[in-house]
Design a protein around this motif. Structure first.
Motif, PDB file in Angstrom:
ATOM      1  N   VAL A  30       0.869  -1.172   0.000  1.00 26.40           N
ATOM      2  CA  VAL A  30       0.000   0.000   0.000  1.00 26.40           C
ATOM      3  C   VAL A  30       0.910   1.226   0.000  1.00 26.40           C
ATOM      4  CG1 VAL A  30      -1.955  -1.060   1.209  1.00 26.40           C
ATOM      5  CG2 VAL A  30      -0.145   0.037   2.528  1.00 26.40           C
ATOM      6  N   CYS A  32       0.618   5.593   0.404  1.00 24.47           N
ATOM      7  CA  CYS A  32      -0.315   6.635   0.845  1.00 24.47           C
ATOM      8  C   CYS A  32       0.118   8.010   0.382  1.00 24.47           C
ATOM      9  CB  CYS A  32      -0.394   6.681   2.368  1.00 24.47           C
ATOM     10  SG  CYS A  32      -0.888   5.130   3.095  1.00 24.47           S
ATOM     11  N   LEU A  71      -6.722  -4.321   3.331  1.00 24.82           N
ATOM     12  CA  LEU A  71      -5.924  -3.205   2.794  1.00 24.82           C
ATOM     13  C   LEU A  71      -6.098  -1.920   3.591  1.00 24.82           C
ATOM     14  CD1 LEU A  71      -6.459  -3.898  -1.001  1.00 24.82           C
ATOM     15  CD2 LEU A  71      -4.227  -3.784   0.141  1.00 24.82           C
ATOM     16  N   ASP A  72      -7.328  -1.636   4.029  1.00 21.33           N
ATOM     17  CA  ASP A  72      -7.544  -0.433   4.841  1.00 21.33           C
ATOM     18  C   ASP A  72      -6.713  -0.503   6.120  1.00 21.33           C
ATOM     19  OD1 ASP A  72      -9.334   0.318   2.935  1.00 21.33           O
ATOM     20  OD2 ASP A  72     -11.104   0.247   4.207  1.00 21.33           O
ATOM     21  N   ALA A  75      -3.066   0.065   5.287  1.00 24.00           N
ATOM     22  CA  ALA A  75      -2.773   1.476   5.019  1.00 24.00           C
ATOM     23  C   ALA A  75      -2.682   2.250   6.335  1.00 24.00           C
ATOM     24  CB  ALA A  75      -3.841   2.075   4.115  1.00 24.00           C
ATOM     25  N   GLU A  91      -8.768   6.940   1.897  1.00 25.45           N
ATOM     26  CA  GLU A  91      -9.605   6.348   0.870  1.00 25.45           C
ATOM     27  C   GLU A  91      -8.739   5.679  -0.179  1.00 25.45           C
ATOM     28  OE1 GLU A  91     -12.711   8.056  -2.461  1.00 25.45           O
ATOM     29  OE2 GLU A  91     -12.427   9.171  -0.624  1.00 25.45           O
ATOM     30  N   GLN A  92      -9.093   4.449  -0.501  1.00 16.39           N
ATOM     31  CA  GLN A  92      -8.370   3.734  -1.552  1.00 16.39           C
ATOM     32  C   GLN A  92      -8.771   4.294  -2.909  1.00 16.39           C
ATOM     33  OE1 GLN A  92      -9.089  -0.660  -1.953  1.00 16.39           O
ATOM     34  NE2 GLN A  92      -9.027  -0.077  -4.089  1.00 16.39           N
ATOM     35  N   THR A  95      -5.099   0.787  -8.039  1.00 21.06           N
ATOM     36  CA  THR A  95      -4.107  -0.260  -7.835  1.00 21.06           C
ATOM     37  C   THR A  95      -3.161  -0.329  -9.026  1.00 21.06           C
ATOM     38  OG1 THR A  95      -5.630  -1.499  -6.461  1.00 21.06           O
ATOM     39  CG2 THR A  95      -3.802  -2.727  -7.421  1.00 21.06           C
ATOM     40  N   VAL A 110      -1.462  -0.858  -3.920  1.00 15.26           N
ATOM     41  CA  VAL A 110      -2.781  -0.253  -3.810  1.00 15.26           C
ATOM     42  C   VAL A 110      -2.592   1.131  -3.206  1.00 15.26           C
ATOM     43  CG1 VAL A 110      -5.090  -0.476  -2.851  1.00 15.26           C
ATOM     44  CG2 VAL A 110      -3.759  -2.528  -3.437  1.00 15.26           C
ATOM     45  N   TYR A 112      -3.634   4.779  -1.649  1.00 19.08           N
ATOM     46  CA  TYR A 112      -4.620   5.461  -0.826  1.00 19.08           C
ATOM     47  C   TYR A 112      -4.279   6.941  -0.784  1.00 19.08           C
ATOM     48  CZ  TYR A 112      -6.657   1.236   1.209  1.00 19.08           C
ATOM     49  OH  TYR A 112      -7.327   0.061   1.384  1.00 19.08           O
TER      50      TYR A 112
ATOM     51  N   TYR B  94     -11.957  -0.732  -8.109  1.00 18.96           N
ATOM     52  CA  TYR B  94     -11.749  -0.883  -6.658  1.00 18.96           C
ATOM     53  C   TYR B  94     -11.137  -2.252  -6.353  1.00 18.96           C
ATOM     54  CZ  TYR B  94     -12.436   0.286  -1.761  1.00 18.96           C
ATOM     55  OH  TYR B  94     -12.219   0.615  -0.443  1.00 18.96           O
ATOM     56  N   THR B  95     -10.395  -2.302  -5.242  1.00 19.81           N
ATOM     57  CA  THR B  95      -9.735  -3.543  -4.847  1.00 19.81           C
ATOM     58  C   THR B  95     -10.290  -4.020  -3.518  1.00 19.81           C
ATOM     59  OG1 THR B  95      -7.763  -2.924  -6.064  1.00 19.81           O
ATOM     60  CG2 THR B  95      -7.499  -4.578  -4.327  1.00 19.81           C
TER      61      THR B  95
END
Lengths: 244, 244
Positions: A30, A32, A71-72, A75, A91-92, A95, A110, A112, B94-95
């Motif tokens: 991830v 950011c 994933l959240d 991150a 917020e994602q 990818t 991914v 964010y 979206y993932t």
DNA sequence: TATATTAAATGTATTTTTTACATTTACAAA
DNA sequence: TTTGTAAATGTAAAAAATACATTTAATATA
């Protein structure tokens, strides 16, 4: 006993592998983009990478997804570990998967974006070693595809702040109309008319005007406002649409 | 010799692994929401899953990312393998990464939506076994988090078709104004005024009105139009914004 | 060949939203 | 008390969105 328990957990893991055994596995990272807003400038938080490859170059804050998190969570963990920041808007958005995007190893990342109030107390001075805020248009070249990521994040931020009240995440809890206008001007990269802006915001009717004034910007002082989330949500239910 | 070559390729792979060796690896999947438009209905293409787990249930079309491709390539390959479709509009949106989203094994899935002209020749009858078009509001329950994916894809489609000319991907090359209006009505799930719609589309000035008429819908016949991509792109450069 | 039928094509007045724009006010500092 | 500075405020004009009804072109049929 410890070994036994380890073994059994490994067995569980193996049992789960029964279905898709022949498929390739990859590293998932991830990254950011952390946005902040200071006076009149939208900024992004970058770090000097302290491991290979590309050690010493400017980079987004990032890390790898672990088996036991989504994933959240990854991150948030990465952000918290590297900066101490937590409980912020995140917020994602996309990818990235080009085969050679990370010369270290095939890695899918991914991305964010996060919005923080630069002046919040959890910040007070403590920026980790090697981290630095950059004005968006004065940011350095970044490693890998991170420049691309930042650009896409800006686009997303620009679009979303016009239809969702997420801009407030970049301001302190109490803010002046002028600060709010400066924020939108910096995000949208354009000048807005003062009176029209205030009229529009007032029509939205989702801010509380406080009895307090901010006296730092003028002799007269300017009233402070606060985003009323409860009111916003009630209006949402009635079909209201936020629109700047 | 073959073995040697295999070995050396394995060595290469290992050499690449030097940097992030201790990190967890995961399976990455792609899932596709394929939208089509037929007469007055927005539809989605679903398949009966023919492998475990959840064999026999309705599912999105999906597959696993391979080491030698990026996600866009994977999405296209999967789509082509399972349906024969290729060269269509596709967009990652979206993932999904909840730990237990796929009971078969920890899998992260990158969702794409695709837009196709249901009546294009590459379709002519040939839908693979187990695949079926469903009206959006009559779709069956899907496995895993696929229902969520479809819902998010619809939202994204709704937003994007209002500001980008991607709706045309769902229509044949030549279409009538009424077909275009039906399309937008079904995507936005609302009634639009016929005259206002036509006026608005004409003002955009990105369609060519052809000399041909479609005679299937009335005695008078209605003129066919074609999206002029070249014209659209030229107008874009001049600061034009598509907006329905 | 006249008539009936059907969806296509067309324009305008009204309302709403957006834009452009200048003066007065409150306060602190000198 | 005067001065300087940003804050606060409203309206007219322009543009965009909306509501709405009649005529037309072609085929089918009497």
């Amino acid at each position: 006993m410890k070994i036994t328990s380890k073994d059994s957990s490994k067995k569980d893991a193996n049992m789960k592998l029964q279905y898709y055994q022949k498929e390739d596995q990859v590293l998932l990272a991830v990254d950011c983009i952390i946005f902040g807003f200071d006076k009149k400038d939208l900024k992004v938080l970058l770090v000097k990478r302290d491991f290979e490859p590309e050690k010493g170059k400017w980079s987004l804050i990032g890390g790898f997804l672990k088996r036991n998190e989504n994933l959240d969570e990854a991150a948030n963990r990465v952000l918290n570990t590297l900066t101490g920041i937590k409980d912020i808007y995140m917020e994602q958005f996309y990818t990235y998967s080009e085969i050679d995007r990370d010369p270290g190893q095939r890695t899918i990342s991914v991305a964010y974006f996060a919005l923080i109030d630069v002046h919040s107390h959890q910040f007070d001075g403590i920026l980790i070693d090697g981290a630095q805020w950059f004005k968006l248009n004065k940011r350095p070249q970044l490693i890998f595809d991170h420049n691309q990521m930042v650009q896409k994040a800006i686009n997303r931020l620009r679009r979303k702040t016009q239809t969702k009240p997420i801009g407030f995440e970049l301001l302190p809890e109490k803010f002046t109309m002028r600060q709010l206008q400066n924020l939108y001007e910096s995000i949208l990269d354009c000048k807005l008319d003062k009176r029209n802006f205030i009229n529009k915001v007032n029509q939205l009717d989702i801010l509380d005007k406080l009895d307090e004034k901010d006296m730092t910007s003028s002799r007269k002082g300017s009233f402070l406002y606060r985003f009323n989330e409860k009111k916003y949500k009630e209006k949402l239910e009635e079909g209201f649409n936020f629109k700047i």
